[in-house]
Scaffold this active site. Structure first.
Site, PDB file in Angstrom:
ATOM      1  N   GLU A 266      40.843  19.150  73.949  1.00 55.43           N
ATOM      2  CA  GLU A 266      41.852  19.996  73.289  1.00 55.43           C
ATOM      3  C   GLU A 266      41.575  21.409  73.749  1.00 55.43           C
ATOM      4  O   GLU A 266      40.595  22.020  73.326  1.00 55.43           O
ATOM      5  CB  GLU A 266      41.733  19.873  71.765  1.00 55.43           C
ATOM      6  CG  GLU A 266      42.151  18.524  71.223  1.00 55.43           C
ATOM      7  CD  GLU A 266      43.642  18.243  71.378  1.00 55.43           C
ATOM      8  OE1 GLU A 266      44.420  19.187  71.628  1.00 55.43           O
ATOM      9  OE2 GLU A 266      44.028  17.068  71.262  1.00 55.43           O
ATOM     10  N   CYS A 300      44.479  28.365  69.232  1.00 63.14           N
ATOM     11  CA  CYS A 300      45.035  27.766  70.461  1.00 63.14           C
ATOM     12  C   CYS A 300      46.559  27.692  70.408  1.00 63.14           C
ATOM     13  O   CYS A 300      47.225  27.728  71.432  1.00 63.14           O
ATOM     14  CB  CYS A 300      44.451  26.378  70.654  1.00 63.14           C
ATOM     15  SG  CYS A 300      44.630  25.337  69.196  1.00 63.14           S
TER      16      CYS A 300
HETATM   17  P1  NAD Z   1      34.641  27.820  74.860  1.00 61.19           P
HETATM   18  O1  NAD Z   1      35.249  26.892  75.838  1.00 61.19           O
HETATM   19  O2  NAD Z   1      33.980  29.025  75.372  1.00 61.19           O
HETATM   20  O3  NAD Z   1      33.554  27.054  73.977  1.00 61.19           O
HETATM   21  C1  NAD Z   1      33.854  25.916  73.218  1.00 61.19           C
HETATM   22  C2  NAD Z   1      32.568  25.212  72.864  1.00 61.19           C
HETATM   23  O4  NAD Z   1      31.963  24.725  74.045  1.00 61.19           O
HETATM   24  C3  NAD Z   1      31.514  26.101  72.204  1.00 61.19           C
HETATM   25  O5  NAD Z   1      30.864  25.355  71.205  1.00 61.19           O
HETATM   26  C4  NAD Z   1      30.549  26.401  73.319  1.00 61.19           C
HETATM   27  O6  NAD Z   1      29.265  26.644  72.827  1.00 61.19           O
HETATM   28  C5  NAD Z   1      30.601  25.096  74.082  1.00 61.19           C
HETATM   29  N1  NAD Z   1      30.206  25.154  75.485  1.00 61.19           N
HETATM   30  C6  NAD Z   1      30.356  26.173  76.369  1.00 61.19           C
HETATM   31  N2  NAD Z   1      29.871  25.811  77.573  1.00 61.19           N
HETATM   32  C7  NAD Z   1      29.410  24.541  77.447  1.00 61.19           C
HETATM   33  C8  NAD Z   1      28.797  23.615  78.339  1.00 61.19           C
HETATM   34  N3  NAD Z   1      28.546  23.903  79.611  1.00 61.19           N
HETATM   35  N4  NAD Z   1      28.464  22.405  77.869  1.00 61.19           N
HETATM   36  C9  NAD Z   1      28.694  22.065  76.584  1.00 61.19           C
HETATM   37  N5  NAD Z   1      29.264  22.910  75.679  1.00 61.19           N
HETATM   38  C10 NAD Z   1      29.621  24.127  76.123  1.00 61.19           C
HETATM   39  O7  NAD Z   1      35.824  28.149  73.834  1.00 61.19           O
HETATM   40  P2  NAD Z   1      35.779  29.117  72.602  1.00 61.19           P
HETATM   41  O8  NAD Z   1      35.722  30.505  73.114  1.00 61.19           O
HETATM   42  O9  NAD Z   1      34.750  28.664  71.626  1.00 61.19           O
HETATM   43  O10 NAD Z   1      37.226  28.806  71.951  1.00 61.19           O
HETATM   44  C11 NAD Z   1      38.382  29.412  72.397  1.00 61.19           C
HETATM   45  C12 NAD Z   1      39.187  28.500  73.300  1.00 61.19           C
HETATM   46  O11 NAD Z   1      39.356  27.242  72.684  1.00 61.19           O
HETATM   47  C13 NAD Z   1      40.596  29.006  73.559  1.00 61.19           C
HETATM   48  O12 NAD Z   1      40.951  28.786  74.893  1.00 61.19           O
HETATM   49  C14 NAD Z   1      41.448  28.138  72.637  1.00 61.19           C
HETATM   50  O13 NAD Z   1      42.800  28.024  73.025  1.00 61.19           O
HETATM   51  C15 NAD Z   1      40.726  26.855  72.697  1.00 61.19           C
HETATM   52  N6  NAD Z   1      41.027  26.043  71.532  1.00 61.19           N
HETATM   53  C16 NAD Z   1      41.773  24.920  71.674  1.00 61.19           C
HETATM   54  C17 NAD Z   1      42.122  24.163  70.562  1.00 61.19           C
HETATM   55  C18 NAD Z   1      42.977  22.936  70.673  1.00 61.19           C
HETATM   56  O14 NAD Z   1      43.049  22.171  69.704  1.00 61.19           O
HETATM   57  N7  NAD Z   1      43.661  22.702  71.772  1.00 61.19           N
HETATM   58  C19 NAD Z   1      41.677  24.562  69.298  1.00 61.19           C
HETATM   59  C20 NAD Z   1      40.905  25.719  69.197  1.00 61.19           C
HETATM   60  C21 NAD Z   1      40.572  26.440  70.320  1.00 61.19           C
END
Ligand code: NAD
Length: 491
Positions: A266, A300
């Site tokens: 997502e 998002c």
């Molecule tokens: P992010 O991708 O930076 O991080 C998401 C999660 O992944 C965090 O817990 C982070 O610690 C973890 N992570 C980062 N690198 C990783 C790796 N190499 N291996 C494993 N885990 C890792 O996103 P964010 O800044 O936390 O959230 C914002 C983004 O999320 C925006 O783009 C938003 O649109 C999206 N989002 C999507 C939805 C949806 O349902 N489609 C919902 C909420 C947020």
């Protein structure tokens, strides 16, 4: 439906003092050797000091989940459902405490924290219906004496990686159905929200009577445990909610696992809100305001582009500008604040870059204001071009681009001209026209005459294109978190 919870069993201040991991039903410090401070993004107060998880903590968590899942899957459906009903009672009893954590840890305004609390509660109630929803089939086949059955079973262990923006809800959105369907879970919350994204949820389920090991929470740096989490052979399904670049990386790493796994992604969005020439202007203005500025635009499904038919354009810009100027920003704990602090400094850098980009492009700045700490006042830019970097990227902040479209056809072309396809909205007084428009939008979700932010626990949620793979909620998530087993009997 709800069961009573004996509040006398609660410790006096049980939701304070988080410091590490929750593995195999034990609260313990992580063994990686470093401690990360959990900050309030509004005033930088330290909320918790979390001893980080090591690779061996991660292995222990997956081993605990694998061992506990076998008994948990055998638990009667009513007993599994009862855990969620008790969790709902705990959520009710601790509403203010939970909302307080969401405000302090994730910069949620009081308004948004209340919405999130409600979403978690609804998700738990929906999960209580799921143990009985895993139903198989008996299928007639062309062979005398043959009975073909398809059993629906839990997948085993589910790995969940969640973001910081709706931490409690977006963790629970995977955790609750996965558990309800007889799986065990290892959850890795964002390091910006280790409590609301993971430890607090584990505390609620522990108090609700979930057996040890069925839910495990590992808090650690992604650079240390991230790839090992995605590549781990134990989880049969991995769900990731977060940005598109990280989602791509996780899918790649998960593909290297010694055992293949299913992946749900997502990801990011660039939601268009389209205002057609026959729209109710006031309704469109207020939807574009809430849809853009709720939770500082860090959702998002946030409205990332407002695309307005030329015939209404000037009136829309004027009305939107004056409505946005009245929005309250600042202290997230005040009841009528709509815009609180951004979650972290990298978010702040990214949003200020978006504002600079819009200014460099010469777009008309209709609303601007100060940036104080991590609180960014709402900004509105009009006459934005759809192919600019400003409009093509997910802003994830309180900054609204308004784009003029010559007519409906151009509005449609603009709406679809993006790599993303999560949420979208169209405003028109003609329902049939709205439906025809909605059916041509390349997105997983389109809302006619309403805001782009909509999430119901029993209704499909998910995106197209670079917004993700797979579907959440209701019967869709039942499919994601179960597997089918064809068993035949020859008589
Ligand atoms: P992010 O991708 O930076 O991080 C998401 C999660 O992944 C965090 O817990 C982070 O610690 C973890 N992570 C980062 N690198 C990783 C790796 N190499 N291996 C494993 N885990 C890792 O996103 P964010 O800044 O936390 O959230 C914002 C983004 O999320 C925006 O783009 C938003 O649109 C999206 N989002 C999507 C939805 C949806 O349902 N489609 C919902 C909420 C947020």
């Amino acid at each position: 439906m709800q069961q009573n919870v004996d509040l006398s069993t609660f410790r006096p201040n049980p939701y304070d003092g988080f410091s590490g991991q929750y593995i195999a039903g034990v609260w313990s410090a992580g063994t990686e050797g470093t401690v990360a401070l959990d900050h309030n993004p509004y005033d930088d107060a330290v909320l918790a000091e979390i001893a980080q998880a090591s690779l061996s903590d991660l292995d222990r968590a997956f081993a605990a989940a694998k061992a506990a899942q076998i008994e948990w899957a055998r638990t009667l459906p009513g007993d599994r459902a009862a855990v969620f009903l008790r969790a709902v009672s705990i959520l009710d009893a601790r509403k203010e405490e939970i909302i307080g954590w969401l405000i302090r840890e994730s910069g949620s305004t009081r308004i948004k924290a209340g919405v999130e609390w409600g979403a978690v509660r609804a998700g738990m109630l929906e999960a209580a219906t799921m143990p009985a929803a895993a139903q198989g089939h008996i299928i007639p086949v062309d062979k005398p004496g043959k009975e073909a059955r398809v059993y629906k079973k839990p997948v085993g262990v589910v790995g969940v990686i969640s973001p910081w923006n709706f931490p409690l809800h977006l963790s629970n959105r995977s955790v609750a159905p996965a558990l309800a369907l007889g799986n065990a879970v290892v959850l890795k919350p964002s390091n910006d929200t280790p409590v609301t994204g993971g430890l607090l949820l584990a505390k609620i389920y522990e108090e609700a009577g979930l057996p040890a090991g069925v839910l495990n929470v590992v808090v650690g740096a992604s650079g240390v445990i991230g790839d090992a989490f995605s590549r781990h052979p134990v989880p049969r399904v991995l769900t990731f909610t977060g940005s598109t670049p990280v989602g791509r990386h996780i899918a790649q790493v998960a593909g290297e696992s010694s055992l293949l796994k299913r992946i749900g992604l997502e990801l990011g969005g660039n939601a268009p809100l389209v205002v057609l020439d026959d729209a109710d202007l006031d309704k469109a203005v207020s939807a574009a305001l809430i849809g853009r500025f709720m939770h500082q635009g860090q959702i998002c499904m946030s409205t990332n582009r407002i695309i307005v038919d030329a015939s209404l354009y000037d009136r829309f810009v004027e009305a939107y500008t004056s409505a946005v100027k009245a929005v309250k920003y600042g202290n997230p704990d005040e009841p009528d604040t709509l815009i609180g602090p951004l979650c972290n400094d990298s978010q702040l850098r990214s949003v200020t870059t978006s504002i600079a980009r819009a200014r460099e492009s010469g777009f008309r700045e209709c609303v601007s204001g100060p940036i104080a700490g991590r609180v960014v006042a709402p900004h509105v830019f009009a006459d934005v071009t759809n192919d600019s970097d400003f409009a093509r990227n997910e802003i994830f902040g309180p900054v609204a681009p308004i784009i003029r479209a010559a007519d409906e056809a151009e509005a449609m072309a603009f709406a679809n001209d993006t790599e993303f396809g999560l949420s979208s909205a169209v405003f028109t007084r003609n329902e049939a026209r709205g439906l025809a428009f909605a059916q041509r939008i390349e997105a997983g979700m389109t809302h006619i005459n309403d805001i782009t932010i909509q999430d119901y626990p029993h209704v499909m949620f998910g995106g197209e294109k670079n917004s993700g793979l797979g579907r959440f909620n209701g019967k869709w998530i039942v499919e994601e978190f179960t597997t089918d087993h064809f068993i035949s009997i020859q008589r």
